[in-house]
Scaffold this motif. Sequence first.
Motif, short mmCIF file in Angstrom:
data_model
loop_
_atom_site.label_atom_id
_atom_site.label_comp_id
_atom_site.label_asym_id
_atom_site.label_seq_id
_atom_site.Cartn_x
_atom_site.Cartn_y
_atom_site.Cartn_z
N LYS A 45 -9.55 -44.93 -13.46
CA LYS A 45 -8.31 -44.23 -13.12
C LYS A 45 -8.32 -42.80 -13.68
O LYS A 45 -7.92 -41.86 -13.00
N ASN A 46 -8.78 -42.65 -14.91
CA ASN A 46 -8.83 -41.34 -15.54
C ASN A 46 -9.83 -40.41 -14.84
O ASN A 46 -9.52 -39.25 -14.56
N VAL A 47 -11.01 -40.91 -14.53
CA VAL A 47 -12.03 -40.12 -13.83
C VAL A 47 -11.50 -39.65 -12.48
O VAL A 47 -11.64 -38.47 -12.12
N ILE A 50 -9.03 -36.87 -12.84
CA ILE A 50 -9.67 -35.59 -13.15
C ILE A 50 -10.27 -34.96 -11.90
O ILE A 50 -10.01 -33.79 -11.60
N VAL A 51 -11.06 -35.72 -11.14
CA VAL A 51 -11.74 -35.13 -9.97
C VAL A 51 -10.80 -34.88 -8.79
O VAL A 51 -11.15 -34.14 -7.88
N ILE A 58 -6.93 -32.68 -15.92
CA ILE A 58 -8.01 -31.72 -16.19
C ILE A 58 -7.85 -31.10 -17.57
O ILE A 58 -8.81 -31.04 -18.35
N ASP A 59 -6.64 -30.67 -17.91
CA ASP A 59 -6.39 -30.10 -19.24
C ASP A 59 -6.67 -31.13 -20.33
O ASP A 59 -7.28 -30.83 -21.36
N LYS A 60 -6.25 -32.36 -20.09
CA LYS A 60 -6.46 -33.44 -21.05
C LYS A 60 -7.96 -33.72 -21.22
O LYS A 60 -8.42 -33.95 -22.34
N ALA A 61 -8.71 -33.67 -20.12
CA ALA A 61 -10.16 -33.91 -20.18
C ALA A 61 -10.85 -32.83 -21.00
O ALA A 61 -11.74 -33.12 -21.80
N ASP A 80 -14.39 -28.14 -8.08
CA ASP A 80 -13.55 -28.72 -7.03
C ASP A 80 -13.65 -30.24 -6.94
O ASP A 80 -12.65 -30.93 -6.96
N ARG A 81 -14.86 -30.75 -6.83
CA ARG A 81 -15.04 -32.19 -6.64
C ARG A 81 -15.88 -32.82 -7.75
O ARG A 81 -16.17 -34.01 -7.71
N SER A 82 -16.30 -32.01 -8.72
CA SER A 82 -17.29 -32.47 -9.69
C SER A 82 -16.84 -32.32 -11.14
O SER A 82 -16.09 -31.41 -11.48
N LEU A 83 -17.36 -33.23 -11.96
CA LEU A 83 -17.09 -33.22 -13.40
C LEU A 83 -18.42 -33.41 -14.11
O LEU A 83 -19.19 -34.30 -13.76
#
Length: 131
Positions: A45-47, A50-51, A58-61, A80-83
Motif C-alpha cells: 500500500k505504501n509503495v 508513493i509511485v 512522497i514527502d514521507k518516503a 513520475d512512475r519510478s522509485l
Amino acid sequence: MSWQAYVDSSLVGSGHVDKAAIISVAGDSVWATSAGFTVQPAEMKNVVAIVTGTGDAIDKAHADGVHVAGERYVVTRIEDRSLYARQGRTGVVIVKTKQAVIIAHYGETMQVGNSTQTVEALADYLIKVGY
C-alpha cells in the motif's frame, strides 16, 4: 507469458536483479514473486501510494525511507512512475505500469544502472501491451 515468468526470466534471469515481485497497482495483491521475497500488505500500500503520488506519501518516503520485504531503504530518487532506494550497496527499483507495480531488488555485486535499465525496460514493455 505468466507473471511469474516475468519475475523469473525477465528480471532475475537478467542477472541484474536478484529477487523481485509484481503487485497490482491497487496494492492489494501479489501477482508473482521470487521465493523468500515477501512484500507485506502495508508495504505494498505504501509503495503504491508513493509511485502514484497519493497524499503526502512522497514527502514521507523522502523523510522516513521505504520498507520492502521487511527491510528499510533510503529513498534516493522518485520520478513520475519510478522509485529508487538503497541500503548500503543493495537497493530496490520500483516502477509503476498501468495495472502493475514491479518491485526489484539488486544485490551488492550488481550495477545499479543495469538493474534500473532492466526494470524500466520491462515496465515499458508491459505498458506497450496494455498492462
